[in-house]
Design an enzyme around this catalytic site. Structure first.
Site, PDB file in Angstrom:
ATOM      1  N   LYS A  24      45.154  54.745  81.242  1.00 49.67           N
ATOM      2  CA  LYS A  24      43.771  53.825  81.416  1.00 49.67           C
ATOM      3  C   LYS A  24      43.817  52.756  81.079  1.00 49.67           C
ATOM      4  O   LYS A  24      44.404  52.066  79.913  1.00 49.67           O
ATOM      5  CB  LYS A  24      42.817  54.350  80.769  1.00 49.67           C
ATOM      6  CG  LYS A  24      41.343  53.669  80.772  1.00 49.67           C
ATOM      7  CD  LYS A  24      40.343  54.012  81.392  1.00 49.67           C
ATOM      8  CE  LYS A  24      38.987  52.961  81.356  1.00 49.67           C
ATOM      9  NZ  LYS A  24      39.703  52.185  80.409  1.00 49.67           N
TER      10      LYS A  24
ATOM     11  N   GLU B  94      44.138  55.734  67.015  1.00 50.97           N
ATOM     12  CA  GLU B  94      44.783  55.270  66.046  1.00 50.97           C
ATOM     13  C   GLU B  94      43.664  54.013  65.826  1.00 50.97           C
ATOM     14  O   GLU B  94      43.248  53.585  67.045  1.00 50.97           O
ATOM     15  CB  GLU B  94      45.772  54.435  65.885  1.00 50.97           C
ATOM     16  CG  GLU B  94      46.737  53.780  64.988  1.00 50.97           C
ATOM     17  CD  GLU B  94      46.330  52.131  65.170  1.00 50.97           C
ATOM     18  OE1 GLU B  94      44.970  51.998  65.030  1.00 50.97           O
ATOM     19  OE2 GLU B  94      47.179  51.901  66.358  1.00 50.97           O
TER      20      GLU B  94
ATOM     21  N   CYS C 118      44.442  46.004  63.713  1.00 51.04           N
ATOM     22  CA  CYS C 118      43.198  47.269  63.501  1.00 51.04           C
ATOM     23  C   CYS C 118      44.675  47.056  61.717  1.00 51.04           C
ATOM     24  O   CYS C 118      43.084  47.934  61.445  1.00 51.04           O
ATOM     25  CB  CYS C 118      44.049  48.752  64.091  1.00 51.04           C
ATOM     26  SG  CYS C 118      45.461  48.446  64.515  1.00 51.04           S
TER      27      CYS C 118
END
Lengths: 498, 498
Positions: free
Chosen positions: A161, A240, A277
């Site tokens: 995507k 994640e 992250c």
């Protein structure tokens, strides 16, 4: 079904757009992926390594053009993006090498013995998988990033995507990969890409998709997982997600080098405008160390200036600082971002340690260049605070030498909360090597055993099958008696190297 | 909060009862388990092997008494139950050996190199886990069965939910294990047991429980998983559930030895009164082979007679046959069970192959001595039918020799649906060895990568942690430079045997 608009974060202006993929197109792309799944699975890893290598070569050859395009959509700057292209090519080659080495197949052979039949166990590719990349690494964790590279290496066709924060780059990378794979002789359906929110939903709902890898926010990750659970046949979503990534400073380290630590902490939490992250979002230092003032001074000194990747991220960072204040934190330093575009202020807040309670907003991620500092009274208070933390991708300890008396205890406590614990290093920086683990207890990931970086990343895309009393010629190559793929195997309980 | 009543399946009479565990007792048992989790995790596998060995020895020493008790609650008969005690002791020792071998730790060391920091990755025990055993193997898949044995071997304290179909045996096994572990020097909380439905719910909801292993029905497994997902911190439920386990007969095999196959199929689907999760519930044979008549004749010939484990199972088997008939099947042979107790008829039904469509009741498990027979026209029809099947724990192929031309195609198709595929063997019979996989695509399990039997069973109870730039002395034993646990490891990308 609306197009993905490409914006320039430096100005907020429009670069262009990418049309959304229609339902019929999504279905055709998924069908093509599923149709070649058996062929891709049966292709030796050494041949698939040629496919990955072809993509890596194409990336490197197109580097300057790709970096220009990426910079126009992300404002991350050329040096960082050039490094990321090199890393992404390296990742593609690394996962291919891991597959060729063959341990990921878990090939295990028990010859018939007594009442026990002959058993041969091997991890087989799951089939066509979907990949949802991240906004913050437009190369390394996006269309051709860790997830795609490890899925292809593991033997799964991939449907990506495209990311709405860099739609033009997503489209370009998709075309580049398709061309490189075709030239390398891979089946037509081995790689596909779709664009648009609705196309992403349809992808996860497609019966022929067998697993989803996702990198991004907790909200989006959980929404994907819920959609995957509602299917007639549920599939795993390896999400994640973002976390707080605490940094603990021991008493000895605070005494010896607080200013150096404060400066390193600022460098880490403002790197890439805080859009990692693994950004350290919380510094825990001893009571009376003056850590908040030191970090505030270091921030004013560094005066980092950057843009958010999207308007939404910039808004959320601003809102997030307000939420942290409402939850009991106090801003001790703030450095404004650039005057134009999706600017965001870098912010340090101090917070009383007792406010760090389970359920508090203070213990949730604030994506962007924002960090909290709290001071702990003693080891017991630190233990209580670490106990209260959410699961996290990474955690760091700033200790003073190998014999720092606080090191073993803090390490044990943080290991219970994190997928990776560093000593001396800040949590940003995730090497793609054999021993890496980029995952962690919920909400760091939807599955704490899964990693999206490192050799074990391939494991998400296989499942074991045991063949009982199956004639040798009918077995998959990895468990045939002659070991045609020349891989490490366990035979009758004993590891045998090739 | 009501007691678990123990019944005699042969008469329906009451043997006795076991009081339900109160909320406060559950909390205390979980707290004790969590309190010793770090100690159990740090105990070398060789020492934990002594604990498992002590339980195995105690089981064998108490065999006759345990078998009497089990037979009074299950009616499975002494020979079967004696074998199961021996198997259960063997399982305890096997998983301990797997842990001592040490590969399950996944110890991986990357020394610092260039820009990459030193990384050490190791699978650490998750902490206290809950085990929900099965009714149909009161030893091998219950209180001290595969799940408990592999969790203890992996380094996790275990809290078992005693099974209401054999509550007295559950209680006795719990006491036996606690005594054996205490004698062997294990921490007090390393093993606990609770009884009663409410206690089971509280167990799954306990914040200190980190994972759940379950064996049983799809309904119960999914309910547990939903409860685990609703927690503040969701935890995995490794649910191994019942499936249809199809058997495909090739044209050549049907031609050569249909009667032998029919007889073997009857033996397998009526074994243990059909109460196996690997019971073959569907025979697919070539059109015109007369398979349904052959199986019907074999059933009448064998005339198996047994009891269901519970009133509920007996009722569900009866109801299930009615549902299969309503869905388009026809009873071709039925042999009544015993006159008294929870008797159940053994039943063969034939069904037009076109009725085997996705969503049909015909493709769902009917637990008990019940099986369907359908005939396929050609390879394409067989492919369509296999495509329509649900995921399954096991599947079997009855072929004619290694060069049967239909073998490769059928094997490939069944491998996509099953966790284990056998050639020539019936699916019942699950050896506990290194290469076993007792799992499979949904709804066989909640996670098709998980197995509840075989060496890989330990993997459910660990999660990886990577230690970055951590001083050697502070690392967990498995990844210290000197390899104190003497295990296979991957060092700088290369597998190194001890």
């Amino acid at each position: 079904m609306s197009a993905d608009i490409s914006y320039d974060p430096r100005t907020g202006g429009v670069n262009g757009e990418v049309a959304a993929t229609s339902d019929a197109e999504v279905d055709a792309i998924v069908a093509a992926a599923a149709a070649c799944a058996a062929e891709v699975a049966a292709t030796p890893p050494s041949e698939r390594a040629r496919w990955s290598g072809a993509i890596a070569d194409a990336l490197e050859a197109a580097r300057d053009e790709l970096v220009d395009l990426a910079d126009s959509e992300t404002a991350l700057g050329r040096p960082r993006l050039e490094g990321e292209v090199a890393r992404t090519a390296g990742q593609l080659r690394f996962y291919a090498e891991v597959a060729v080495e063959g341990s990921f197949l878990g090939a295990t052979i028990d010859h018939a013995a007594g009442a026990n039949p002959a058993l041969a166990r091997v991890n087989v590719p799951r089939g066509a998988v979907a990949v949802f990349g991240a906004s913050n690494f437009p190369f390394a964790f996006s269309v051709l990033g860790n997830d795609t590279a490890s899925a292809v290496a593991a033997g799964c066709p991939v449907v990506v995507k495209g990311h709405p924060a860099h739609p033009l780059l997503s489209q370009r990378l998709g075309a580049l990969a398709k061309e490189a794979l075709a030239d390398a002789g891979a089946p037509e359906g081995a790689f596909g890409i779709v664009h648009g929110f609705d196309a992403g939903v349809r992808l996860v709902e497609s019966p022929q998709i067998t697993a989803v890898a996702f990198t991004g926010s907790q909200r989006a990750g959980m929404a994907l997982r819920d959609a995957a659970e509602r299917r007639t046949v549920p599939i795993p979503v390896f999400a994640e997600m973002g976390t707080v990534n605490p940094v603990v400073v021991t008493a000895a380290a605070a005494e010896a080098r607080l200013d150096e630590i404060a400066s390193g902490f600022v460098g880490s939490f403002t790197l890439g405008t805080g859009q990692f992250c693994t950004k350290p979002g919380l510094l825990l230092a001893p009571r009376g160390s003056g850590a908040a003032d030191a970090v505030a001074a270091a921030l004013r000194d560094a005066a980092p200036r950057g843009w958010s990747l999207t308007q939404g991220i910039a808004d959320a960072a601003r809102t997030g600082v307000g939420e942290l204040v409402d939850a009991g934190a106090e801003v001790v330093a703030q450095v404004d971002g650039p005057d134009a575009g999706w600017s965001v202020a870098s912010t340090v807040l101090s917070v009383p340690i007792d406010a760090l309670e389970p359920g508090s907003r203070l213990l949730e991620e604030c994506f962007g260049p924002v960090a909290l500092v709290a001071e702990y009274e003693d080891a017991d208070a630190l233990t209580r605070t670490v106990d209260a933390l959410q699961g996290t991708l990474a955690a760091a300890i700033m200790a003073q030498g190998d014999s720092d008396p606080d090191l073993p205890g803090v390490l044990a406590e943080l290991s219970a909360k994190a997928g990776r614990v560093t000593v001396g290093d800040y949590p940003t920086g995730v090497a793609f090597t054999w021993a890496q683990h980029h995952g962690g207890p919920w909400p760091a990931t939807s599955d704490p055993t899964a990693t999206s970086v490192g050799a074990a990343a391939l494991a998400r895309f296989t499942r074991p099958v045991t063949y009982q009393s199956v004639p040798d010629a009918a077995l998959p190559a990895p468990v045939r008696e002659g070991n045609p793929w020349d891989i490490p195997r366990r035979v009758d309980g004993r590891l045998v190297l090739p």
